[in-house]
Enzyme design. Sequence first.
Site, PDB file in Angstrom:
ATOM      1  N   HIS A 184       0.833  -1.218   0.000  1.00 44.66           N
ATOM      2  CA  HIS A 184       0.000   0.000   0.000  1.00 44.66           C
ATOM      3  C   HIS A 184       0.860   1.257   0.000  1.00 44.66           C
ATOM      4  CE1 HIS A 184       0.102   1.051   4.366  1.00 44.66           C
ATOM      5  NE2 HIS A 184       0.111  -0.236   4.578  1.00 44.66           N
ATOM      6  N   ASP A 216       6.190   0.890   6.510  1.00 45.08           N
ATOM      7  CA  ASP A 216       4.731   0.721   6.377  1.00 45.08           C
ATOM      8  C   ASP A 216       4.191   1.809   5.468  1.00 45.08           C
ATOM      9  OD1 ASP A 216       2.144  -0.113   6.655  1.00 45.08           O
ATOM     10  OD2 ASP A 216       1.886   0.644   8.671  1.00 45.08           O
ATOM     11  N   GLU A 254      -4.960   2.168   2.624  1.00 49.56           N
ATOM     12  CA  GLU A 254      -5.062   0.997   3.509  1.00 49.56           C
ATOM     13  C   GLU A 254      -5.192   1.438   4.950  1.00 49.56           C
ATOM     14  OE1 GLU A 254      -3.891  -2.098   6.303  1.00 49.56           O
ATOM     15  OE2 GLU A 254      -2.787  -0.258   5.949  1.00 49.56           O
ATOM     16  N   GLU A 255      -4.423   2.467   5.319  1.00 53.91           N
ATOM     17  CA  GLU A 255      -4.379   2.866   6.732  1.00 53.91           C
ATOM     18  C   GLU A 255      -5.697   3.421   7.237  1.00 53.91           C
ATOM     19  OE1 GLU A 255      -2.111   1.905   8.463  1.00 53.91           O
ATOM     20  OE2 GLU A 255      -0.193   1.954   7.438  1.00 53.91           O
ATOM     21  N   ASP A 265       3.123  -6.333   3.589  1.00 53.01           N
ATOM     22  CA  ASP A 265       2.760  -5.221   4.476  1.00 53.01           C
ATOM     23  C   ASP A 265       3.145  -5.528   5.924  1.00 53.01           C
ATOM     24  OD1 ASP A 265       1.710  -2.842   5.436  1.00 53.01           O
ATOM     25  OD2 ASP A 265      -0.359  -3.549   5.427  1.00 53.01           O
ATOM     26  N   HIS A 272       3.859   3.035  12.551  1.00 62.84           N
ATOM     27  CA  HIS A 272       2.937   4.161  12.819  1.00 62.84           C
ATOM     28  C   HIS A 272       3.534   5.226  13.745  1.00 62.84           C
ATOM     29  CE1 HIS A 272      -0.921   1.606  11.760  1.00 62.84           C
ATOM     30  NE2 HIS A 272       0.012   1.563  10.829  1.00 62.84           N
TER      31      HIS A 272
HETATM   32 ZN   LIG Z   1       0.650  -1.196   6.375  1.00 60.52          ZN
END
Ligand SMILES: [Zn+2]
Length: 455
Positions: free
Chosen positions: A273, A285, A319-320, A347, A418
Amino acid sequence: MMGEGKSAWTPEQLATMARLRDAAMKDSYAFDRLRHLTDNIGPRLSGSPQAQQAVDYVAAEMRALGAKVTLEKAMVPHWVRGAESAEVVKWPGQTPETTQKIVLTALGPSVATPPEGITAEVVAVKDWKQLHALPADAVKGKILLFNHPFDKELAAEGNGLQAYVGGVIYRAAGASAGAALGAVAVLVRSVGGADFRLPHTGEMEYSPGVARIPAAAVTAEDADLLSDLVAQGPVALHLTLTPRALPDAESDNVIADWPGSEHPEQIVVVSGHLDSWDLGTGAIDDGAGVVVSMETIRLMSQLGIHPRRTIRIIAWMSEEEGSQGAAAYMADHGSDMANHVGAIESDLGADHPTGIYYAGKADLGSWLQPVAQVLGAIGGETLTAAPETGADIEGLTEKGVPSFAPIQDSRFYFNYHHTAADTLDKVNPGHLNENAAVNAVLAYALADSPEPAPR
Ligand SMILES: [Zn+2]
């Protein structure tokens, strides 16, 4: 498993897989593209100008390799982080006229507090059980903290994803659970293993029919501080969060096809993603997942390989913030799942891959044995059945498409996931190449086998 039945691939095809593997290990294509996505373009929050710049960049790079590129529209959230701060303003043992800073970050798509912030007493619980054991009015008008620890032991044993899944429910559902009991805001302990007072953002969801209250993740250290003080007596917090939800934005999944030589209508999806959270630059990520997918076409192009079926790279959008890109793909292609013969998503970072997760028929494991042997040379020979393989390809998995993911070493991933520390330096170029090798070898195996993978 070896010796039970024949390999689905000829010795020549297995030699091609070895060539792909070796070429991936020597190449800096993936890392160079990741550098551009992270250092040059930067964070790629869904709906943002950077996310759109990344769409254009990946599309141009894929066109330059001779792939057939289309942008497929998806409407995505456009949430923008604002100011975020908090101070403890009352606690047992407080030195008069002082406050203590609390480190936190808003969850997406949290609503805002008033610009001047709110001040309220803090109630701390560890989990749902403790929450439901509280007296009826205990949370009303308060800031509710879920201090559910991330299982670092589990992550250290190599089960990072399981550790993450064990805590993420409080982040996702905590705000509405608190609001239903009259809370004015919810804080959750960050779902991750960071030890340097780093908050981990992430997605939360408001339940329909329940008041929308501000929600933020505090660092593990601050969650413990607040819990410690609350256990001693009344604690009040001043909390300011000013994010904004702008109207949904038009964005795209990037689709890049390397057409099949015999069955161009049959498709193997290879994906990651493209959107990221905004605190770091989305290197692990999931910029890494996108560039190792791009590398599959790069290697096909470089080595002049044209498998029987089409290899379709997808850089998914959003996606997030709810997988709107994946939903748009299923809306457009859901009736064509019989022609989707396999799907891969990477991912879970970019650390050393030990093999392949597969979801679908149990036979997939034995069918893939010859492929695992090719990957054994880079330590990637494990084949593990999994219920699912990636959020963006879940829809395909549910429709019976055999699906796959590299099994990345997850011991460290959730220390950075994140957070502001998800940056390019966390990616080891050699490990990134190993992931590119797993993707390319598996994609070729799925796209060139005489019969499609068992389903
Ligand atoms: Zn991800």
